[in-house]
Write a protein that holds these residues in place. Structure first.
Motif, short mmCIF file in Angstrom:
data_model
loop_
_atom_site.label_atom_id
_atom_site.label_comp_id
_atom_site.label_asym_id
_atom_site.label_seq_id
_atom_site.Cartn_x
_atom_site.Cartn_y
_atom_site.Cartn_z
N PHE A 51 8.65 -6.15 -7.85
CA PHE A 51 7.29 -5.73 -7.48
C PHE A 51 6.39 -6.93 -7.24
O PHE A 51 5.74 -7.03 -6.19
CB PHE A 51 6.69 -4.80 -8.54
CG PHE A 51 5.24 -4.51 -8.26
CD1 PHE A 51 4.89 -3.59 -7.28
CD2 PHE A 51 4.23 -5.19 -8.92
CE1 PHE A 51 3.56 -3.36 -6.97
CE2 PHE A 51 2.90 -4.97 -8.62
CZ PHE A 51 2.56 -4.05 -7.64
N TYR A 56 9.57 -4.35 -2.32
CA TYR A 56 9.55 -2.90 -2.50
C TYR A 56 8.84 -2.31 -1.28
O TYR A 56 8.20 -3.03 -0.53
CB TYR A 56 8.81 -2.52 -3.80
CG TYR A 56 7.34 -2.87 -3.76
CD1 TYR A 56 6.91 -4.17 -3.96
CD2 TYR A 56 6.38 -1.89 -3.49
CE1 TYR A 56 5.57 -4.50 -3.89
CE2 TYR A 56 5.03 -2.22 -3.42
CZ TYR A 56 4.64 -3.53 -3.63
OH TYR A 56 3.31 -3.86 -3.55
N TYR A 58 5.96 -0.31 -0.17
CA TYR A 58 4.69 0.28 -0.63
C TYR A 58 4.34 1.57 0.12
O TYR A 58 3.62 2.41 -0.40
CB TYR A 58 3.55 -0.74 -0.56
CG TYR A 58 3.30 -1.33 0.81
CD1 TYR A 58 2.58 -0.64 1.76
CD2 TYR A 58 3.80 -2.59 1.14
CE1 TYR A 58 2.37 -1.17 3.01
CE2 TYR A 58 3.58 -3.14 2.39
CZ TYR A 58 2.86 -2.43 3.32
OH TYR A 58 2.65 -2.95 4.57
N LYS A 59 4.89 1.72 1.33
CA LYS A 59 4.56 2.92 2.12
C LYS A 59 5.14 4.19 1.49
O LYS A 59 4.62 5.28 1.69
CB LYS A 59 5.06 2.77 3.56
CG LYS A 59 4.25 1.73 4.31
CD LYS A 59 4.77 1.49 5.71
CE LYS A 59 4.03 0.32 6.34
NZ LYS A 59 4.63 -0.14 7.59
N ASN A 61 5.66 4.38 -1.84
CA ASN A 61 5.42 4.26 -3.28
C ASN A 61 4.25 5.15 -3.68
O ASN A 61 3.17 5.08 -3.08
CB ASN A 61 5.11 2.78 -3.60
CG ASN A 61 5.13 2.51 -5.07
OD1 ASN A 61 4.43 3.17 -5.83
ND2 ASN A 61 5.93 1.55 -5.47
N PHE A 64 0.70 3.91 -4.15
CA PHE A 64 -0.06 3.34 -3.03
C PHE A 64 -0.64 4.42 -2.13
O PHE A 64 -0.09 5.50 -1.99
CB PHE A 64 0.85 2.39 -2.22
CG PHE A 64 1.02 1.07 -2.91
CD1 PHE A 64 0.35 -0.04 -2.48
CD2 PHE A 64 1.84 0.95 -4.03
CE1 PHE A 64 0.46 -1.27 -3.13
CE2 PHE A 64 1.97 -0.26 -4.70
CZ PHE A 64 1.29 -1.37 -4.25
N ASP A 79 -3.05 -0.26 -3.50
CA ASP A 79 -2.82 0.46 -4.75
C ASP A 79 -3.94 1.52 -4.86
O ASP A 79 -5.11 1.22 -4.57
CB ASP A 79 -2.91 -0.53 -5.91
CG ASP A 79 -2.66 0.14 -7.25
OD1 ASP A 79 -1.63 -0.16 -7.87
OD2 ASP A 79 -3.51 0.96 -7.68
N THR A 106 -2.12 -4.62 1.49
CA THR A 106 -0.81 -4.93 0.91
C THR A 106 0.14 -5.47 1.97
O THR A 106 0.18 -4.97 3.09
CB THR A 106 -0.21 -3.65 0.30
OG1 THR A 106 -1.19 -3.06 -0.55
CG2 THR A 106 1.05 -3.96 -0.51
N ASN A 108 4.32 -6.78 2.11
CA ASN A 108 5.53 -6.97 1.32
C ASN A 108 6.20 -8.30 1.64
O ASN A 108 5.71 -9.07 2.47
CB ASN A 108 6.48 -5.76 1.47
CG ASN A 108 7.02 -5.63 2.88
OD1 ASN A 108 7.04 -6.59 3.66
ND2 ASN A 108 7.45 -4.43 3.22
N HIS A 148 1.06 -9.15 -2.14
CA HIS A 148 2.23 -8.32 -2.50
C HIS A 148 1.85 -7.22 -3.50
O HIS A 148 2.58 -6.25 -3.65
CB HIS A 148 3.32 -9.18 -3.16
CG HIS A 148 4.00 -10.17 -2.25
ND1 HIS A 148 4.13 -9.97 -0.90
CD2 HIS A 148 4.59 -11.36 -2.51
CE1 HIS A 148 4.77 -11.00 -0.37
NE2 HIS A 148 5.06 -11.86 -1.33
N GLY A 150 -0.90 -5.25 -3.90
CA GLY A 150 -1.75 -4.09 -3.57
C GLY A 150 -3.13 -4.18 -4.18
O GLY A 150 -3.91 -3.23 -4.12
#
Ligand SMILES: [Zn+2]
Length: 257
Positions: A51, A56, A58-59, A61, A64, A79, A106, A108, A148, A150
């Motif tokens: 993380f 990871y 985020y789309k 997650n 988020f 986030d 964010t 990645n 990274h 968020g």
């Protein structure tokens, strides 16, 4: 001679095991959770490390949220906790005639890698160290970017001069006076008082209630050797990426509890 050597070897093994247990103990005791992620076993621990490295999606997650078009210049994610705090700040600013616009949120590992390697090619006439330092004026090595997490966002313009007059200055003045009350702090301030790392970025604001927790985790658990997987990564140690860049933040941000 056999005995003392064997003894030395054994004590080294025991010492290393103890050190390992100690570091894991630190993780469990001090960072028993990372944001909403409970760290109970080694798989959680690996997930936590991935993380903070941006490794990871985020789309997909649940933590988020996609930012609404009214708040951003393009499709981006934050986030959910950070976005809620931003909306409060956005509304307060709007009431006073100040329009905040998120231009980056964010990112990645792969997105940061694309930025880094594009610039790596751009500066291909420079020697490796100079090449990396040139990029590091404003861009992070993948695995070491606060974007990274968020928790960090860029607002309105990626140019310091924009914030020096007119509308831009009004925005910056408003943020300086009010952003802290919503949890947002400028981390890349003037490099006076010994701040190291990236240059001044008047646009980059960090939601410290979460970000300071991620930075603590980073400092306890990540070493320069963990920074890899892109061109020039082998320079991370010599460049003091963790000490000078990841921790090259404003005094206010360092002192944040
Ligand atoms: Zn930024």
């Amino acid at each position: 001679m056999k005995h003392p050597l064997l003894l030395l070897l054994l004590s080294l093994i025991v010492f290393n095991c103890k050190e390992h247990v100690k570091s894991v103990h630190h993780v469990l005791k001090i960072n028993g959770h990372l944001g909403q992620l409970e760290i109970k076993n080694s798989s959680d621990y690996t997930q936590a490390k991935d993380f903070v490295f941006g490794k990871y999606n985020y789309k997909d997650n649940r933590r988020f949220t996609k930012v609404k078009a009214i708040h951003a210049s393009k499709v981006l994610f934050l986030d959910t906790v950070v976005y809620k705090a931003f909306i409060k700040m956005y509304n307060a600013a709007a009431e006073q005639g100040v329009t905040l616009k998120i231009i980056s949120g964010t990112r990645n590992f792969n997105e940061q890698k694309a930025i880094w390697e594009r610039k790596w090619e751009k500066y291909n006439t420079l020697r490796p160290m100079e090449r990396a330092k040139k990029i590091l004026e404003y861009s992070s090595m993948p695995t070491s970017s606060r974007h990274h997490w968020g928790t960090d966002l860029d607002l309105n313009s990626l140019s310091n001069s924009y914030f020096s007059s007119g509308k831009g200055q009004d925005i910056y003045n408003w943020l300086q006076t009010n952003a802290n009350a919503y949890g947002f702090y400028q981390v890349y301030t003037e490099k006076t008082n010994g701040r190291t790392g990236y240059n001044l970025e008047k646009w980059h604001w960090s939601y410290l209630p979460l970000a300071h927790e991620y930075l603590n985790f980073y400092n306890f658990n990540i070493a320069a050797k963990d920074i890899n997987g892109f061109k020039g990564a082998e320079l991370a140690n010599e460049l003091n990426i963790i000490e000078d860049y990841v921790n090259g933040i404003s005094k206010k941000a360092k002192d944040y509890k």
